[in-house]
Design a protein around this motif. Structure first.
Motif, mmCIF file in Angstrom:
data_model
loop_
_atom_site.group_PDB
_atom_site.id
_atom_site.type_symbol
_atom_site.label_atom_id
_atom_site.label_comp_id
_atom_site.label_asym_id
_atom_site.label_seq_id
_atom_site.Cartn_x
_atom_site.Cartn_y
_atom_site.Cartn_z
ATOM 1 N N LYS A 138 0.797 -1.215 0.000
ATOM 2 C CA LYS A 138 0.000 0.000 0.000
ATOM 3 C C LYS A 138 0.841 1.282 0.000
ATOM 4 C CE LYS A 138 -3.790 -0.845 2.344
ATOM 5 N NZ LYS A 138 -4.573 -0.799 3.571
ATOM 6 N N TRP A 183 -12.205 2.642 -8.768
ATOM 7 C CA TRP A 183 -13.438 1.874 -8.983
ATOM 8 C C TRP A 183 -14.529 2.826 -9.434
ATOM 9 C CZ3 TRP A 183 -12.032 -2.893 -8.842
ATOM 10 C CH2 TRP A 183 -10.924 -3.223 -8.086
ATOM 11 N N GLU A 194 -19.298 2.018 -9.587
ATOM 12 C CA GLU A 194 -20.287 2.174 -8.519
ATOM 13 C C GLU A 194 -19.971 3.365 -7.629
ATOM 14 O OE1 GLU A 194 -17.743 -1.095 -6.653
ATOM 15 O OE2 GLU A 194 -17.934 -0.028 -8.557
ATOM 16 N N GLU A 196 -17.004 4.980 4.238
ATOM 17 C CA GLU A 196 -17.587 4.100 3.260
ATOM 18 C C GLU A 196 -18.933 3.557 3.732
ATOM 19 O OE1 GLU A 196 -15.284 0.800 1.216
ATOM 20 O OE2 GLU A 196 -13.976 2.553 1.161
ATOM 21 N N TYR A 213 -22.722 3.775 2.104
ATOM 22 C CA TYR A 213 -23.713 2.728 1.866
ATOM 23 C C TYR A 213 -25.046 3.086 2.509
ATOM 24 C CZ TYR A 213 -20.505 -0.252 -0.504
ATOM 25 O OH TYR A 213 -19.653 -0.770 -1.408
ATOM 26 N N ILE A 250 -6.650 -9.169 -5.618
ATOM 27 C CA ILE A 250 -7.109 -8.031 -4.816
ATOM 28 C C ILE A 250 -7.636 -8.565 -3.500
ATOM 29 C CG2 ILE A 250 -8.583 -5.998 -4.798
ATOM 30 C CD1 ILE A 250 -8.933 -6.482 -7.845
ATOM 31 N N LEU A 251 -7.205 -7.945 -2.432
ATOM 32 C CA LEU A 251 -7.611 -8.386 -1.105
ATOM 33 C C LEU A 251 -8.735 -7.480 -0.610
ATOM 34 C CD1 LEU A 251 -6.871 -10.249 1.297
ATOM 35 C CD2 LEU A 251 -5.233 -8.515 2.007
ATOM 36 N N PHE A 252 -9.846 -8.084 -0.201
ATOM 37 C CA PHE A 252 -10.984 -7.336 0.337
ATOM 38 C C PHE A 252 -11.220 -7.755 1.780
ATOM 39 C CE2 PHE A 252 -11.823 -7.477 -4.199
ATOM 40 C CZ PHE A 252 -12.192 -6.171 -4.466
ATOM 41 N N GLY A 262 -15.473 -5.821 8.057
ATOM 42 C CA GLY A 262 -15.401 -5.767 9.512
ATOM 43 C C GLY A 262 -14.271 -4.875 9.948
ATOM 44 N N ARG A 275 -10.142 -12.907 -1.217
ATOM 45 C CA ARG A 275 -9.250 -12.492 -2.295
ATOM 46 C C ARG A 275 -9.908 -12.761 -3.638
ATOM 47 N NH1 ARG A 275 -3.853 -13.038 -0.139
ATOM 48 N NH2 ARG A 275 -4.106 -13.091 2.128
ATOM 49 N N THR A 277 -15.726 -8.032 -8.180
ATOM 50 C CA THR A 277 -15.379 -6.899 -7.320
ATOM 51 C C THR A 277 -16.628 -6.083 -6.989
ATOM 52 O OG1 THR A 277 -14.790 -5.728 -9.324
ATOM 53 C CG2 THR A 277 -12.996 -6.647 -8.070
ATOM 54 N N THR A 278 -17.473 -5.891 -7.966
ATOM 55 C CA THR A 278 -18.706 -5.149 -7.728
ATOM 56 C C THR A 278 -19.548 -5.849 -6.675
ATOM 57 O OG1 THR A 278 -18.624 -4.868 -10.117
ATOM 58 C CG2 THR A 278 -20.530 -3.961 -8.968
ATOM 59 N N LYS A 314 -18.125 -5.424 -3.219
ATOM 60 C CA LYS A 314 -18.340 -4.053 -2.735
ATOM 61 C C LYS A 314 -19.772 -3.890 -2.262
ATOM 62 C CE LYS A 314 -14.511 -1.878 -3.803
ATOM 63 N NZ LYS A 314 -13.914 -0.660 -3.341
ATOM 64 N N GLU A 315 -20.699 -4.472 -3.013
ATOM 65 C CA GLU A 315 -22.108 -4.392 -2.624
ATOM 66 C C GLU A 315 -22.324 -5.049 -1.271
ATOM 67 O OE1 GLU A 315 -24.647 -2.868 -3.976
ATOM 68 O OE2 GLU A 315 -23.439 -2.049 -5.617
ATOM 69 N N GLY A 367 -20.380 -4.967 1.077
ATOM 70 C CA GLY A 367 -19.777 -4.152 2.130
ATOM 71 C C GLY A 367 -18.302 -4.423 2.308
ATOM 72 N N PHE A 368 -17.737 -5.236 1.453
ATOM 73 C CA PHE A 368 -16.303 -5.483 1.559
ATOM 74 C C PHE A 368 -15.527 -4.240 1.142
ATOM 75 C CE2 PHE A 368 -17.557 -9.860 1.795
ATOM 76 C CZ PHE A 368 -16.557 -10.435 2.551
ATOM 77 N N ARG A 369 -14.379 -4.092 1.786
ATOM 78 C CA ARG A 369 -13.579 -2.898 1.559
ATOM 79 C C ARG A 369 -12.294 -3.320 0.831
ATOM 80 N NH1 ARG A 369 -12.936 -2.267 6.640
ATOM 81 N NH2 ARG A 369 -10.766 -2.835 6.837
ATOM 82 N N TYR A 370 -11.922 -2.532 -0.133
ATOM 83 C CA TYR A 370 -10.664 -2.788 -0.843
ATOM 84 C C TYR A 370 -9.503 -2.651 0.141
ATOM 85 C CZ TYR A 370 -6.628 -1.573 -3.693
ATOM 86 O OH TYR A 370 -5.374 -1.512 -4.235
ATOM 87 N N GLU A 371 -8.661 -3.652 0.195
ATOM 88 C CA GLU A 371 -7.551 -3.612 1.154
ATOM 89 C C GLU A 371 -6.222 -3.355 0.437
ATOM 90 O OE1 GLU A 371 -6.108 -3.525 4.887
ATOM 91 O OE2 GLU A 371 -8.201 -3.985 4.430
#
Lengths: 252, 207
Positions: A190, A209, A212, A244, A248, B54-56, B59, B68, B112-113, B116-117, B119-123
């Motif tokens: 990162k 992204w 959306e 975020e 939502y 990509i890691l999502f 929480g 992933r 990925t969409t 995200k829907e 509620g997962f967050r891009y890490e």
């Protein structure tokens, strides 16, 4: 009397060694044909065989073993009829002690052809004058010494390389921790973006992204401002999350 | 659709035995040569791959779940993979490899969409570039880990190190430590080029 006993004992010893050798050769051949052997196990088998050959040679060279070559073998019977004893002794390879096999088994000299070529060589050796022979011997010795030197130095080089390689393997698993933490926890992946972009991380995430996010972004430009402000304060992770989630909620 | 597939996956391989190591740039060709000799399909050229992962997470830190998403950059038609990877267990000395739970499922390309829907967050994300080999059930990868220059632009990736990550892994349904022995035996063949080890991930995480 004692001699005879000695001969018998040593003959028996030789026979049993040869028998062992034969058995392990057969076993090895069978394995080669029927199993898939790995290279190490092939080597093991070879080691066994060469060990057995070694013991056999040692036995023959042993002081107590009489010289078999000094003994006379007297053939008593040459016949065409199959001989069960011989069949048994040779595992069926030789059916009868007949005129076909006798010349091979009772040979005391080489083949006439080989003998002839040997004689030719001997004649040639005898025709060389002594001083020339000396010179040739000297040249050969020199060559041999040179060759030995080359081999020794090659070996030293090789061993040097080996040790260099083993030294370089002291850097075993270079950068392993970096690689593993990157793959497992995403560490070290990162910061590059932050230093590179220097701008707000959240904004970049959005540009990443577009589909959306841009939808979310439209109704609340205030939130986006909050986001950029938040990420400047050293809590990007936490604030990013809450914002975020806000987004939502907002969407709902 | 993904949910449905997750249900099916229950019967598939769920455990992964694996060892990790790395090799410097200068020795990587020697290692590839050796692997080519040792692995199945020796006559073929090396198989290469370029994967983007990509890691999502979902929480808060401390009690989060990570998933992933992975897809091939070499072959855009290949399906995306959604992967859950558990904590790596060191186990005791009797087990010669690491063990972790690992659930893998193929998905469509809008993964990925979907995440995200949920509620997962891009890490984070990275690109693996390298070579893979197959030996029996084992999969061996030799790859460079690349940092992605800007988000969702895998083409811009740069290696984070000159060294290559080497992994041997074997997926199975039930815990069978004989598998670990198989991996260990194979890893022995790669010494001293690369020393594959049980890397204690917990130690790495804290440092």
């Amino acid at each position: 009397m004692q001699d005879e006993k000695l001969i018998e004992v040593s003959l028996e010893a030789v026979t049993s060694r040869v028998q062992e050798l034969k058995e392990s050769t057969q076993a090895f051949l069978a394995k080669l044909e029927h199993e898939q052997l790995s290279w190490p196990s092939v080597l093991d088998n070879y080691a066994l065989l060469s060990g057995q050959v070694n013991t056999l040679t040692k036995l023959l060279k042993n002081e107590k073993t009489p010289f078999f070559r000094n003994l006379v073998l007297l053939p008593l019977l040459v016949q065409q009829e199959p001989d069960p004893d011989i069949q048994k002794a040779t595992d069926g390879r030789v059916q009868a002690f007949n005129h076909e096999v006798v010349p091979d088994y009772l040979r005391t000299k080489y083949d006439p052809e080989i003998e002839a070529s040997e004689q030719k060589l001997e004649a040639m050796a005898a025709s060389v004058p002594p001083d020339q022979a000396q010179r040739q011997i000297a040249t050969l010795n020199e060559l041999a010494t040179n060759l030995i030197d080359t081999i020794t130095s090659a070996r030293e080089d090789w061993e040097g390389e080996q040790s260099a390689a083993s030294r370089s393997s002291s850097t075993v698993n270079p950068d392993l921790n970096t690689l593993v933490t990157a793959v497992t926890f995403g560490k070290g992946l990162k910061p590059a973006k932050i230093t590179k972009g220097r701008g707000s991380k959240a904004e970049k995430a959005q540009s990443g992204w577009p589909n959306e996010k841009s939808m979310n972004k439209a109704p609340s430009s205030v939130k986006v401002d909050a986001k950029t402000a938040a990420s400047v304060h050293h809590m990007p992770r936490l604030t990013g999350l809450t914002v975020e989630q806000d987004l939502y909620n907002n969407k709902e | 659709m993904i949910g449905k597939k997750m249900a099916v996956v229950g019967r598939q391989n769920q455990l992964e035995y694996f060892l990790q190591g790395s090799v410097g740039k200068e020795s990587v060709n020697t290692l590839l040569h050796r692997l080519r000799g040792l692995c199945d399909g020796a006559s073929r050229q090396f198989a290469t791959f370029v994967d983007h992962e990509i890691l999502f997470t979902l929480g808060s830190p401390g009690s989060s779940v990570s998933l992933r998403g992975r897809h091939s950059l070499d072959d855009p038609k290949a399906p995306w993979q959604l992967r859950y990877v558990g904590q790596s267990e060191m186990g005791d000395k009797s087990r010669s490899t690491l063990l972790r739970s690992c659930v893998e499922v193929s998905t469509s390309d809008n993964l990925t969409t979907f995440l995200k829907e949920l509620g997962f967050r891009y890490e984070s994300e990275y690109v693996l570039k390298g070579y893979y080999f197959v030996k029996g059930h084992m999969r061996i990868t030799v790859s460079q880990v690349c940092r992605v220059g800007s988000i969702n632009d895998p083409q811009s990736s740069q290696p984070i190190s000159d060294s290559y990550l080497v992994e041997i892994s074997l997926m199975t349904t039930v815990q069978q430590d004989s598998m670990a022995e198989e991996i260990k035996a194979f890893a022995e063949h790669l010494k001293p080029l690369v020393h594959l080890e049980k890397i204690d991930h917990r130690k790495l995480q804290t440092t």
